[in-house]
Design a protein around this motif. Sequence first.
Motif, PDB file in Angstrom:
ATOM      1  N   LEU A   1      -7.829  -4.271   8.075  1.00  0.00           N
ATOM      2  CA  LEU A   1      -8.945  -4.866   7.487  1.00  0.00           C
ATOM      3  C   LEU A   1      -8.655  -5.985   6.702  1.00  0.00           C
ATOM      4  O   LEU A   1      -9.352  -6.990   6.904  1.00  0.00           O
ATOM      5  N   ALA A   2      -7.469  -5.903   5.822  1.00  0.00           N
ATOM      6  CA  ALA A   2      -7.452  -6.856   4.759  1.00  0.00           C
ATOM      7  C   ALA A   2      -7.061  -8.175   5.603  1.00  0.00           C
ATOM      8  O   ALA A   2      -7.379  -9.138   5.223  1.00  0.00           O
TER       9      ALA A   2
ATOM     10  N   ALA B   1      -2.159   3.146   5.810  1.00  0.00           N
ATOM     11  CA  ALA B   1      -1.807   1.905   5.405  1.00  0.00           C
ATOM     12  C   ALA B   1      -2.096   0.991   6.683  1.00  0.00           C
ATOM     13  O   ALA B   1      -2.585  -0.178   6.567  1.00  0.00           O
TER      14      ALA B   1
ATOM     15  N   LEU C   1      -6.248   0.083   7.017  1.00  0.00           N
ATOM     16  CA  LEU C   1      -6.475  -0.722   5.508  1.00  0.00           C
ATOM     17  C   LEU C   1      -5.740  -2.034   5.813  1.00  0.00           C
ATOM     18  O   LEU C   1      -6.481  -3.159   5.422  1.00  0.00           O
ATOM     19  N   THR C   2      -4.611  -2.327   6.220  1.00  0.00           N
ATOM     20  CA  THR C   2      -4.068  -3.624   6.366  1.00  0.00           C
ATOM     21  C   THR C   2      -4.382  -4.481   7.486  1.00  0.00           C
ATOM     22  O   THR C   2      -4.710  -5.701   7.153  1.00  0.00           O
TER      23      THR C   2
ATOM     24  N   ILE D   1       0.990  -0.976   0.058  1.00  0.00           N
ATOM     25  CA  ILE D   1       0.110   0.148  -0.201  1.00  0.00           C
ATOM     26  C   ILE D   1       0.795   1.185   0.117  1.00  0.00           C
ATOM     27  O   ILE D   1       0.737   2.064  -0.870  1.00  0.00           O
TER      28      ILE D   1
END
Length: 264
Positions: free
Chosen positions: A44-45, A38, A41-42, A11
């Motif tokens: 969540l992923a 990031a 977002l990381t 990201i």
Amino acid sequence: MALGAYIAFFIVDGVLPRVGIEGAGLGPFTFGFPVLIALPLTALAVALGAIALDALIYRRLRDRAASTAILMMASLGVAIAIRGLVQLIWSGETQHYPRESRQVYHLPMDVRIPPDGLFVAVLAVVLVSAVYVLLTYTKIGKAMRATSDNPTLALVSGINTRQVVRWTWGIGGALAAVAGVLLAVVQAQLLPIMGWKFLIPLFAAVILGGIGSPYGALIGALVVGVSMELSTQWINPSYKPAVAFAIMIGVLLARPRGIFGDAA
């Protein structure tokens, strides 16, 4: 942890520059806004990936009443597979987040703390406090503790244990991802084995605190982590894992179920 660190790297280094978001050296820190963007977002992923992993592998094993030994072997296999996936996508070479050098803070007794270390410490306290509030005061947290203590009793009491397991995998995956990113920031490098080498002290911390006790795991981690770092004043840092196991064995000789084993 490694997967989270590398997803954040993707990201920061590949996605955000394409939309004009770049930079390093935010304030006194070596990293910039891209790493802060990031992080969630990381988390969540990896949380979604952890839930999918449970649905594809571990839930099937639980439904077949697989033994603990089988689950442990499956975990080892999955860990090796994920490490291989990371190496396949990003190669085994050392990677780095965009960063700028910063001076350390000098404290009494010749203690030196980099600003990044303070950021990691504060965020760790915030996350641990959030987990404590979740487990102690929320409905899903109480359901998690009930399911951990006695899954059958929790099920007949009306708790959706499958949903609890999904929440547990999601939260655990998110926390592991954040830990991986923070570790990469502090170490200033990313390696596929960066999470692998933490398995021994993590195992020691969980056993020390008492399997099934989240609060025991926290205390065990603090005891093991602080002791390992302090030991480097007298022994070679490569022997830190031996210190972790020495502490674990000493405590288990006095309390075979761990510090909080009876509460589990």
